[in-house]
Motif scaffolding. Structure first.
Motif, PDB file in Angstrom:
ATOM      1  N   CYS A  13      -7.943   5.064  -6.463  1.00  0.00           N
ATOM      2  CA  CYS A  13      -7.406   4.119  -5.479  1.00  0.00           C
ATOM      3  C   CYS A  13      -8.018   2.728  -5.602  1.00  0.00           C
ATOM      4  CB  CYS A  13      -7.628   4.648  -4.061  1.00  0.00           C
ATOM      5  SG  CYS A  13      -6.531   5.997  -3.594  1.00  0.00           S
ATOM      6  N   THR A  14      -9.201   2.636  -6.195  1.00  0.00           N
ATOM      7  CA  THR A  14      -9.865   1.339  -6.390  1.00  0.00           C
ATOM      8  C   THR A  14     -10.388   1.252  -7.821  1.00  0.00           C
ATOM      9  OG1 THR A  14     -11.939   2.275  -5.549  1.00  0.00           O
ATOM     10  CG2 THR A  14     -10.559   1.066  -3.983  1.00  0.00           C
ATOM     11  N   ASN A  15     -10.547   0.030  -8.292  1.00  0.00           N
ATOM     12  CA  ASN A  15     -11.021  -0.191  -9.661  1.00  0.00           C
ATOM     13  C   ASN A  15     -12.439  -0.731  -9.731  1.00  0.00           C
ATOM     14  OD1 ASN A  15      -8.495   0.550 -10.854  1.00  0.00           O
ATOM     15  ND2 ASN A  15      -7.687  -1.476 -10.292  1.00  0.00           N
ATOM     16  N   THR A  18     -15.877  -1.859  -3.666  1.00  0.00           N
ATOM     17  CA  THR A  18     -15.007  -2.152  -2.532  1.00  0.00           C
ATOM     18  C   THR A  18     -15.842  -2.192  -1.259  1.00  0.00           C
ATOM     19  OG1 THR A  18     -13.146  -1.052  -3.626  1.00  0.00           O
ATOM     20  CG2 THR A  18     -12.992  -1.363  -1.236  1.00  0.00           C
ATOM     21  N   LEU A 115      -9.148  -0.229   2.620  1.00  0.00           N
ATOM     22  CA  LEU A 115      -7.827  -0.291   1.999  1.00  0.00           C
ATOM     23  C   LEU A 115      -6.815  -0.786   3.025  1.00  0.00           C
ATOM     24  CD1 LEU A 115      -7.810   3.282   0.406  1.00  0.00           C
ATOM     25  CD2 LEU A 115      -8.113   1.147  -0.866  1.00  0.00           C
ATOM     26  N   ALA A 169      -6.522  -4.680   3.141  1.00  0.00           N
ATOM     27  CA  ALA A 169      -7.823  -4.377   2.555  1.00  0.00           C
ATOM     28  C   ALA A 169      -8.744  -5.582   2.708  1.00  0.00           C
ATOM     29  CB  ALA A 169      -7.673  -4.013   1.079  1.00  0.00           C
TER      30      ALA A 169
END
Length: 230
Positions: A13-15, A18, A115, A169
């Motif tokens: 869901c994230t790279n 976060t 998010l 987000a």
């Protein structure tokens, strides 16, 4: 593509790192802390009060030249022995294993949405050892619906919220509460990812008993898969 493994899905869901706290904090400002029952300093506190724990954490963070201490996922703690809300009728049913990720820093620190999503629910969970003001966001990514929980907030954090409210987000959704409103803990954010909310609103167990741990670890995987702090 739909993934059957929720933990792997969450990781995708994230790279990158976060943040769920003030955007001025960089990844390098976070340091891992051990608050488990194996930590001698915590275990030997006669009464692990909010002030005593904050003093210990502040000293640890300063010694590491950091700004935020984090940790606690799947961590067995003695801290919960002081509150009856974690007591079971038998020893195995007593809840003492933390299934969220904690971020310890000053009251008033901004809390950010991890998010984009909507406000699922919010509630002031009153009582010694409880969450205090809490927000749960609902997220839909592809074919998945899941939730993130933000606990131990300030009272102002939930005053102007509305159900279904859209958040992006990184949006500020609240601030950390003091020990006077957050269940009597050193100021921190309890952040938790939840696959199945099980009908809860504004609340969800953040500490599990050993006999139910397998379920909760599956339903609430390590939030660091999403946040990528290390």
């Amino acid at each position: 593509m739909f993934k059957s493994n929720f933990a792997e899905f969450l990781k995708d869901c994230t790279n990158e790192f976060t943040p769920v706290l003030d955007k001025t904090f960089a990844k390098k400002d976070f340091v891992h802390i051990d608050l488990s029952e194996t930590n001698k300093d915590i275990r030997e506190m006669p009464i692990p009060s909010a002030i005593a724990v904050k003093t210990f954490i502040d000293g640890y963070v300063a010694s590491k030249k950091a700004k935020v201490a984090y940790g606690g996922y799947n961590e067995k703690r003695t801290l919960y022995q002081r509150s009856v809300i974690f007591k079971g009728e038998t020893s195995p049913s007593s809840r003492n294993i933390h299934i969220g990720l904690d971020f310890w820093c000053d009251a008033g620190t901004a809390v950010l949405a991890a998010l984009e999503g909507t406000v699922h629910s919010f509630k002031e969970n009153e009582g010694f050892g409880n969450y205090g003001p809490t927000i749960i966001l609902e997220h839909i990514v592809g074919d998945r619906t899941f939730y993130t929980l933000y606990g131990h907030l300030s009272k102002d954090s939930i005053k102007k919220l509305s159900f279904g409210q859209i958040v992006e987000a990184g949006d500020k959704i609240g601030t950390l509460g003091s020990h006077k409103v957050n269940g009597d803990y050193a100021p921190h954010l309890h952040f938790q990812v939840i696959k199945d909310i099980q009908g809860y609103t504004g609340d969800y167990p953040g500490v599990a008993s050993a006999d139910k741990l397998d379920f909760y670890l599956d339903n609430c995987p390590d939030p660091n898969l999403l946040l990528k702090i290390d």
